[in-house]
Each structure stands twice: as C-alpha cells, then as structure tokens.
Design an enzyme around this catalytic site. Structure first.
Site, PDB file in Angstrom:
ATOM      1  N   MET A 169       0.746  -1.383   0.126  1.00  0.00           N
ATOM      2  CA  MET A 169      -0.653   0.292  -0.082  1.00  0.00           C
ATOM      3  C   MET A 169       0.947   1.500   0.155  1.00  0.00           C
ATOM      4  SD  MET A 169      -2.763  -0.401   0.309  1.00  0.00           S
ATOM      5  CE  MET A 169      -3.997   0.923   1.292  1.00  0.00           C
ATOM      6  N   CYS A 170       0.680   2.236  -0.566  1.00  0.00           N
ATOM      7  CA  CYS A 170       1.710   3.407  -0.661  1.00  0.00           C
ATOM      8  C   CYS A 170       0.270   4.555  -0.270  1.00  0.00           C
ATOM      9  CB  CYS A 170       1.176   3.706  -2.659  1.00  0.00           C
ATOM     10  SG  CYS A 170       2.070   2.513  -3.919  1.00  0.00           S
ATOM     11  N   ARG A 171       1.071   5.831  -0.573  1.00  0.00           N
ATOM     12  CA  ARG A 171       0.664   6.756  -0.199  1.00  0.00           C
ATOM     13  C   ARG A 171       0.524   8.252  -1.383  1.00  0.00           C
ATOM     14  NH1 ARG A 171      -2.403   6.266   4.509  1.00  0.00           N
ATOM     15  NH2 ARG A 171      -3.264   4.677   2.391  1.00  0.00           N
ATOM     16  N   VAL A 227       4.271   8.058  -2.741  1.00  0.00           N
ATOM     17  CA  VAL A 227       5.514   7.127  -2.593  1.00  0.00           C
ATOM     18  C   VAL A 227       5.666   5.538  -2.204  1.00  0.00           C
ATOM     19  CG1 VAL A 227       6.529   9.085  -1.074  1.00  0.00           C
ATOM     20  CG2 VAL A 227       4.719   7.789   0.643  1.00  0.00           C
ATOM     21  N   ASN A 261      -3.401   4.303  -5.122  1.00  0.00           N
ATOM     22  CA  ASN A 261      -3.090   3.407  -4.025  1.00  0.00           C
ATOM     23  C   ASN A 261      -3.976   2.325  -3.651  1.00  0.00           C
ATOM     24  OD1 ASN A 261      -1.981   3.139  -1.544  1.00  0.00           O
ATOM     25  ND2 ASN A 261      -3.776   4.601  -0.849  1.00  0.00           N
TER      26      ASN A 261
END
Length: 304
Positions: free
Chosen positions: A1-3, A91, A118
């Site tokens: 999982m990203c941001r 990110v 995301n």
C-alpha cells in the site's frame, strides 16, 4: 500500500510546501504513515515519484527514483526550486511480486495525462493477459513496467478517443472513463473467479481537471484512506510555522487530496467516503459522487 497526494490551485506553490515541510508531509508518510490498512509495515520506501505541470494544455514533467523519498537529496533540492499549480506525488510500497524499478514508480504519463494509484488489484495475474489483449497498439506499446497500477492506466487510456494527441479532456469525459475502467476490471475479475479484495484509489489529470476515487471491491469494508481539503491558500502560519488551509473567503482557490492529512488541523480535512469519485474541475469546483455498483452500500460506516 502506497501514499499519494495531489494539489490543484489557481496559483503555483513551491513543492517543498507540499512534499517536505508540513508536519505530516508525503515524505513523513513514506516512513511513518498512520492510516494504511496494513499497519504491520508502515514504510513506503520502494521508490517515489512527483509530477507537475508548468502550463495548462502542455505535457507535464515527472521525476521518479527507486530510492526512499526520505533519503533522496535530489528530491529535496528540486522541492526547494520548483513551483506548480498542479502537482502529483506518490511514495511506493510494492504489492505482489513487482520489482522495485523506476518503470514501476508512479505517476505515469501518456500525452498530457498523468496517473497514480494507491492500492492493489487482487488476483491481477488472472486478468493481465486479457487486459493487454484489448489495448490499442499505441497504448500497449507504451507499457514500460509490470504493475497492476500501470496496466489500469492503460485500460483507462483505452476508454478515451486518441489520448496521445489531445491536449484537453472534459472532466466529464475523464470521469466516465474512470467509471468504465473500474467496471471493466470488476467484470474481468468476476469472470476469472477472483475473490481477493481490490483497492482502487486512482487519480488522473490532464493538467486542468482531476478525477480520483476511493474504492474497494467490498460492500462492508472501508477503502484505503483518502482525504481532501479546500480553501483560499495552503500555507504556513508566520508565528508557528505550522501549515494549514486558510479559508479567507467562500471561494475555493486550492484543493489538496491526500491519502493522509498533511497537517493535524482536523477541521481542515474531510474524509472522502468509501466508493466515491471526486472531480476537481478546471474552475476548482469539487464534486463528489457515489460509485453506484454492486459494492455501493449507503449504510456503510464511513471513516478516513
């Protein structure tokens, strides 16, 4: 999982005022995120990317790196010099078996369209070949990486008429293509018998309009967190140095969408409900609408 975060305004902002200086900036979220679903691994250190536009109706610019955002000195240098009125930042934390490579870092670009994601498409390997087979030749050949996210972008592009040679899209057109992309992914996943949950927080822009989603293939679970804030200016206060969204009038001159709030001023941020699509028009009007498919549940308890 990203941001991820995105910023759209009537006037340019220094990237540092979004990426590095706020109390809970995207750089801070790269190693200390608070709201990701998988809390066992709070790191987003598998690369990053930023995208920005200098002028409307022109192609944007993207800078990506496989280094963690918190340790990339070039990101710090660029953030102190570049200003833009439309910014995407991401990110990355890898999902599945995808490699840590620049070709797999968000955002991606095709013509003047920019995209980031995301989440993950559960069981993507079961539909990957089918997705590739429907793509027009120019879109298929544009694929550089191996992620489900970039393939979702390719499918989105396939919903549009000649996206490579156009410099403008209506927000209604982008909105419709986004809904069609989600619907097509769900149809293929169902036909492949995939039961794994997908998280589809997508964001796309043509440099003027923005469309993003908070979406999960579940009628009970909450999607990956997503918030927005709007006002007249996003800036630091002179006395404290703390950032906040200033609301000097009723006009919306700035809209920020982020996986996690960039500040600790709770009143500045609103959680986007699960399975909702958000549109920011060229005039900075914000529209939220439910994605009314079989996963839509008006009784679902919403949170960030």
């Amino acid at each position: 999982m990203c941001r991820f975060l995105l910023y759209k305004s009537n006037s340019p902002i220094l990237l540092a005022d979004l990426l590095t200086r706020p109390a809970h900036s995207i750089i801070m979220q790269s190693f200390n995120c608070k709201l990701r679903i998988d809390r066992r691994r709070p790191m987003n250190g598998d690369g990053f990317g930023i995208g920005w536009y200098d002028e409307p109706r022109t192609n944007g610019c993207i800078f990506t790196s496989t280094l963690p955002a918190w340790s990339n000195v070039n990101l710090q240098r660029l953030a102190e010099k570049i200003k833009s009125a439309l910014v995407f930042a991401h990110v990355r934390a890898t999902t599945g078996d995808t490699a840590t490579s620049e070709s797999n870092c968000h955002p991606w670009q095709f013509g003047n369209l920019m995209w980031m994601h995301n989440g993950n498409i559960g069981g993507f390997e079961n539909i990957k070949r089918r997705l590739q087979n429907v793509l027009r030749e120019d879109i298929y050949l544009s694929l550089q990486g191996t992620t489900d996210s970039e393939h979702a972008f390719a499918l989105f592009l396939n919903m549009l008429d000649d996206p490579e040679h156009r410099d403008e899209f209506s927000f209604r057109e982008l909105r419709q293509a986004m809904l069609q992309t989600i619907a097509q992914l769900n149809e293929w996943l169902d036909e492949a018998g995939v039961t794994e949950t997908s998280l589809m927080n997508f964001a796309v822009t043509d440099g003027q309009s923005v469309v993003c989603t908070r979406y999960i293939t579940s009628s009970e679970l909450e999607g990956a967190s997503l918030f927005y804030s709007s006002g007249s200016e996003f800036k630091s206060e002179a006395d404290s140095g703390q950032y906040r969204m200033v609301k000097a009038n009723k006009r919306e001159d700035v809209v920020v969408v982020a996986s996690e709030p960039l500040t600790y001023e709770r009143s500045d941020w609103m959680a986007i409900p699960t399975n909702t699509l958000l549109v920011i028009t060229p005039k900075l009007n914000v529209h939220l609408s439910p994605i009314r498919d079989r996963y839509w549940n008006p009784r679902r308890r919403h949170s960030g």
